[in-house]
Design an enzyme around this catalytic site. Structure first.
Site, PDB file in Angstrom:
ATOM      1  N   HIS A 222      56.279  36.971  40.126  1.00 38.81           N
ATOM      2  CA  HIS A 222      55.105  36.290  39.539  1.00 38.81           C
ATOM      3  C   HIS A 222      55.189  35.011  39.065  1.00 38.81           C
ATOM      4  O   HIS A 222      54.360  33.912  39.122  1.00 38.81           O
ATOM      5  CB  HIS A 222      54.285  37.362  38.589  1.00 38.81           C
ATOM      6  CG  HIS A 222      52.780  36.749  38.703  1.00 38.81           C
ATOM      7  ND1 HIS A 222      51.888  37.084  39.589  1.00 38.81           N
ATOM      8  CD2 HIS A 222      51.924  36.260  37.658  1.00 38.81           C
ATOM      9  CE1 HIS A 222      50.623  36.845  39.379  1.00 38.81           C
ATOM     10  NE2 HIS A 222      50.767  36.436  37.951  1.00 38.81           N
ATOM     11  N   ARG A 329      43.433  35.421  40.331  1.00 37.82           N
ATOM     12  CA  ARG A 329      44.306  36.210  39.392  1.00 37.82           C
ATOM     13  C   ARG A 329      43.911  36.200  38.114  1.00 37.82           C
ATOM     14  O   ARG A 329      44.415  35.179  37.669  1.00 37.82           O
ATOM     15  CB  ARG A 329      45.994  36.062  39.649  1.00 37.82           C
ATOM     16  CG  ARG A 329      46.411  36.683  40.760  1.00 37.82           C
ATOM     17  CD  ARG A 329      48.003  36.024  40.855  1.00 37.82           C
ATOM     18  NE  ARG A 329      48.580  36.878  42.102  1.00 37.82           N
ATOM     19  CZ  ARG A 329      48.956  36.221  43.226  1.00 37.82           C
ATOM     20  NH1 ARG A 329      48.946  34.895  43.022  1.00 37.82           N
ATOM     21  NH2 ARG A 329      49.815  36.851  44.028  1.00 37.82           N
ATOM     22  N   GLU A 471      48.215  47.471  48.044  1.00 39.78           N
ATOM     23  CA  GLU A 471      49.481  46.965  47.721  1.00 39.78           C
ATOM     24  C   GLU A 471      50.445  48.052  47.219  1.00 39.78           C
ATOM     25  O   GLU A 471      51.515  47.585  46.723  1.00 39.78           O
ATOM     26  CB  GLU A 471      49.355  45.877  46.492  1.00 39.78           C
ATOM     27  CG  GLU A 471      48.448  46.069  45.422  1.00 39.78           C
ATOM     28  CD  GLU A 471      48.465  45.128  44.512  1.00 39.78           C
ATOM     29  OE1 GLU A 471      49.141  44.188  44.380  1.00 39.78           O
ATOM     30  OE2 GLU A 471      47.500  45.149  43.481  1.00 39.78           O
ATOM     31  N   ASN A 494      53.202  41.314  48.323  1.00 41.79           N
ATOM     32  CA  ASN A 494      54.071  41.173  47.676  1.00 41.79           C
ATOM     33  C   ASN A 494      54.469  42.383  47.125  1.00 41.79           C
ATOM     34  O   ASN A 494      55.677  42.715  46.963  1.00 41.79           O
ATOM     35  CB  ASN A 494      53.829  40.092  46.314  1.00 41.79           C
ATOM     36  CG  ASN A 494      53.272  38.777  46.984  1.00 41.79           C
ATOM     37  OD1 ASN A 494      53.497  38.511  47.983  1.00 41.79           O
ATOM     38  ND2 ASN A 494      52.469  38.099  45.992  1.00 41.79           N
ATOM     39  N   ASP A 495      53.568  43.066  46.385  1.00 54.01           N
ATOM     40  CA  ASP A 495      53.633  44.519  45.832  1.00 54.01           C
ATOM     41  C   ASP A 495      54.354  45.535  47.036  1.00 54.01           C
ATOM     42  O   ASP A 495      54.653  46.469  46.815  1.00 54.01           O
ATOM     43  CB  ASP A 495      52.587  44.920  45.050  1.00 54.01           C
ATOM     44  CG  ASP A 495      52.837  44.342  43.655  1.00 54.01           C
ATOM     45  OD1 ASP A 495      54.213  44.199  42.975  1.00 54.01           O
ATOM     46  OD2 ASP A 495      51.635  43.837  42.921  1.00 54.01           O
ATOM     47  N   CYS A 542      46.511  38.417  50.889  1.00 58.90           N
ATOM     48  CA  CYS A 542      46.503  37.522  49.923  1.00 58.90           C
ATOM     49  C   CYS A 542      47.763  37.496  49.418  1.00 58.90           C
ATOM     50  O   CYS A 542      48.129  36.990  48.212  1.00 58.90           O
ATOM     51  CB  CYS A 542      45.505  37.708  48.940  1.00 58.90           C
ATOM     52  SG  CYS A 542      45.397  39.297  48.096  1.00 58.90           S
TER      53      CYS A 542
HETATM   54  C1  PEP Z   1      50.589  41.094  45.822  1.00 63.62           C
HETATM   55  O1  PEP Z   1      50.876  42.102  45.203  1.00 63.62           O
HETATM   56  O2  PEP Z   1      50.743  40.707  46.952  1.00 63.62           O
HETATM   57  C2  PEP Z   1      49.429  40.289  45.375  1.00 63.62           C
HETATM   58  C3  PEP Z   1      48.584  39.425  46.003  1.00 63.62           C
HETATM   59  O3  PEP Z   1      49.235  40.463  43.859  1.00 63.62           O
HETATM   60  P1  PEP Z   1      50.180  39.875  42.788  1.00 63.62           P
HETATM   61  O4  PEP Z   1      51.173  38.877  43.488  1.00 63.62           O
HETATM   62  O5  PEP Z   1      49.522  39.183  41.682  1.00 63.62           O
HETATM   63  O6  PEP Z   1      50.838  41.199  42.425  1.00 63.62           O
HETATM   64 MG    MG Z   2      50.177  42.796  43.352  1.00 61.77          MG
END
Ligand code: PEP
Ligand code: MG
Length: 615
Positions: A222, A329, A471, A494-495, A542
């Site tokens: 993050h 976010r 995710e 990402n997650d 996203c």
């Molecule tokens: C993700 O996990 O891809 C996402 C967009 O959420 P964050 O990066 O805020 O966890």
């Molecule tokens: Mg995420």
């Protein structure tokens, strides 16, 4: 974004003289997380003094305070061992400089005089753990400095400073205070730190900061996401840098290549300045794409939206020509404050964003607390526990926490629904893993809408869509069932990558294993996308993957037509979209999805330039 140090005097002269008087040039490599080149003096955030609020305790609290101290010692040991194991990537002379220092630190948090003394102060002096550590380290440092019969004064000063440094580390871990203050950060400086928490990154002023380089951190953590959003050139995971660089040392940070040069020579500085100019020119060229539509060569429209981490990004989002906000976010609203924002506070912020987007849609994700997104205001309010479990990413995160604290979710839904009176809005649930979570959240959503209407509040006539993040592998693999409950999907790569590959997205140690193009991740994305498309339900990506123009062809080929990314990535992705045609994308995606070897997939992405696929 490119930054050079400010010019209270002549910057070129200052850089030249710094280069002349400096030690030999040293190059470091790390993880490139935010593009652009920065040239500036090092701001050593590691030097910030730890704040200690002196406190006395009751005899009944001795055990609890001693356990807090034990926990801080364990945490400090973990941090130091991690730093120690990563020294191997440094040149030998650098290792020789840092390793003994880390060993000394490790010794001091073993069964040392410092630890014994601090424990004694808790039990006999009845003071809090941080007071005990502060007093003991100060007293030890003073004793060392005033030791008679030892001729080496500089050595004594150094050893005393080592004791104070380990005291500061223990206190930082005890107080969980923001790692450091940025109040004294001079304009044009390069911030160097051991690590930055997302909440620290949210405090940075991109207009004053040239660049960032830290010892720790991963590509899609993050903190990296925040730094990209702020447009600050940044390299994370630069082993040993915070120990080697001293305040005021000149640095060149190349956030596109992932390199940092300490004490750059005149030739390196000249080259860096050329890169700064070239990058600025390229940005200008890409800026011209702002008004052009995101349409493939065969006329397929693609939606390119922006992610928003902080309201400070709104002007960047407008400049990038984003077609709305695909992921707001909302964590920033809860960070770096002492109380939890109420419905009106939240409504004001959402309304500002919605109005700024002038009719383009805004997707607001409800609070995604947990994992690395720790938030002090929620702890102080007793809403969430202090994260102590060894696996916070697998614990009470996102929607799980919100369903345990429904008032928090109700407040946020109410603010989002009220913002819907001012423009198109969607609500998004983070970290979903089961259909029941969506049903429970929707019940609350509907109830809040009814209550607002009874209260006479203005909300959109048709209830805004309620969607979910895909995710977790669990959500991706049950996407067909979830698609029956949700109004839209936002795929968070990402997650999804972190949970699929069991690789912490913010951990430098395993950064080489973090691979969003791993076939298992791609298969999950494809499965979820197809589940949505079968029901003609909106689906977007996203996560950070959406911002990589080399991956656009694959994502279009899988059937995706909507992407949300940090604003500065939009022009490049638009450029890629405008050079592609959908048939070719589909053929390419079929070939990629047949592959089971991650290296082969990566090669396919890199090996066939976008232009080769253009019609
Ligand atoms: C993700 O996990 O891809 C996402 C967009 O959420 P964050 O990066 O805020 O966890
Ligand atoms: Mg995420």
């Amino acid at each position: 974004m490119n930054r050079t140090s400010p010019a209270p005097d002549d910057p070129a002269a200052r850089e030249r003289s710094a280069a002349e008087r400096s030690a030999a040039e040293r190059s470091f490599t790390g993880i490139a997380v935010s593009p652009g080149v920065a040239i500036g003096p090092m701001f050593g955030a590691v030097e910030a003094p730890a704040e200690v609020v002196r406190a006395r305790i009751h005899a009944t609290d001795i055990t609890a305070e001693t356990s807090r101290l034990e926990a801080a010692i364990a945490q400090s040991r973990k941090q130091l061992v991690k730093l120690r194991t990563r020294l191997g990537v440094l040149p030998e002379d650098s290792q020789a400089e840092i390793a003994p220092l880390l060993d000394a630190y490790l010794q001091m948090i073993g069964p040392s005089r410092l630890v014994r003394g601090a424990k004694k102060r808790i039990t006999e002096g009845l003071v809090s753990a941080e007071t005990a550590v502060f007093d003991e380290s100060e007293s030890l440092a003073e004793q060392i400095q005033s030791m008679a019969g030892d001729g080496d004064r500089a050595g004594r000063r150094r050893r005393a400073e080592e004791v104070r440094e380990i005291g500061r580390r223990l206190i930082r871990n005890l107080t969980r205070a923001p790692f450091r203050s940025f109040a004294g950060l001079p304009a044009g400086a390069v911030l160097v730190a051991e690590f930055l928490r997302p909440a620290d990154a949210a405090l940075l002023d991109p207009a004053r900061l040239a660049g960032v380089a830290t010892d720790d951190g991963g590509a899609d953590g993050h903190t990296a996401v925040m730094l990209r959003a702020l447009g600050v050139p940044a390299v994370l995971g630069v082993a040993g840098l915070s120990e080697m660089a001293k305040p005021g040392d000149m640095l060149v940070v190349d956030g596109s290549e992932g390199t940092v040069v300490l004490h750059p020579t005149a030739a390196t500085l000249a080259n860096a300045r050329r890169q700064v100019t070239a990058f600025a020119r390229e940005q200008q060229r890409l800026g011209k794409l702002r008004r052009l539509p995101a349409v493939t060569t065969d006329g397929e429209e693609v939606e390119l939206q922006a992610n928003l981490e902080l309201p400070a990004e709104l002007p960047l989002i407008a400049q990038a020509g984003a077609a709305g906000i695909g992921l707001l976010r909302s964590e920033f609203m809860f960070m770096n404050r002492e109380t939890v924002p109420d419905e009106d506070d939240q409504y004001d912020i959402y309304r500002t964003v919605v109005e700024a987007m002038e009719g383009d849609p805004v997707t607001i994700r409800v609070l995604d607390w947990g994992g690395e997104k720790d938030i002090e205001a929620l702890q102080s309010a007793g809403i969430v526990p202090v994260i102590t479990d060894p696996n916070p990413a697998l614990g009470l995160r996102g929607i799980r926490m919100l369903l345990r604290q429904p008032e928090l979710l109700e407040t946020q839904f109410a603010a989002i629904l009220r913002a819907s009176a001012h423009g198109p809005v969607r609500a998004l649930l983070p970290m979903v893993t089961t259909v029941d979570e969506v049903k429970a959240a929707r019940e609350i959503y509907d109830r809040v809408a009814r209550r607002l209407r009874r209260r006479g509040e203005r909300i959109a006539e048709k209830l805004p869509p309620l969607g979910i993040m895909i995710e977790t592998p669990g959500a991706a693999l049950s996407a067909d069932a979830l698609a029956l409950e949700a109004d839209f999907f936002a795929i968070g790569t990402n997650d999804l990558t972190m949970y699929t590959l069991a690789v912490d997205r913010a951990d430098t140690e395993v950064a080489d294993l973090y691979d969003p193009l791993h076939p298992s991740v791609l298969r999950l994305i494809q499965f979820a996308t197809e589940a949505a498309l079968r029901l003609r339900m909106p689906v977007s990506v996203c996560g950070e993957m959406a911002s990589n123009p080399l991956v656009t062809r694959l994502l279009l080929g899988i059937g995706l037509r909507s992407f949300s990314m940090h604003a500065s990535a939009i022009p490049r992705v638009k450029q890629a979209v405008r050079a592609l045609n959908i048939d070719d994308c589909a053929r390419f995606a079929r070939k990629v999805m047949e592959q089971s070897d991650p290296a082969a997939i990566r090669q396919m992405m890199l090996g066939e330039p976008e232009s080769a696929s253009a019609a």
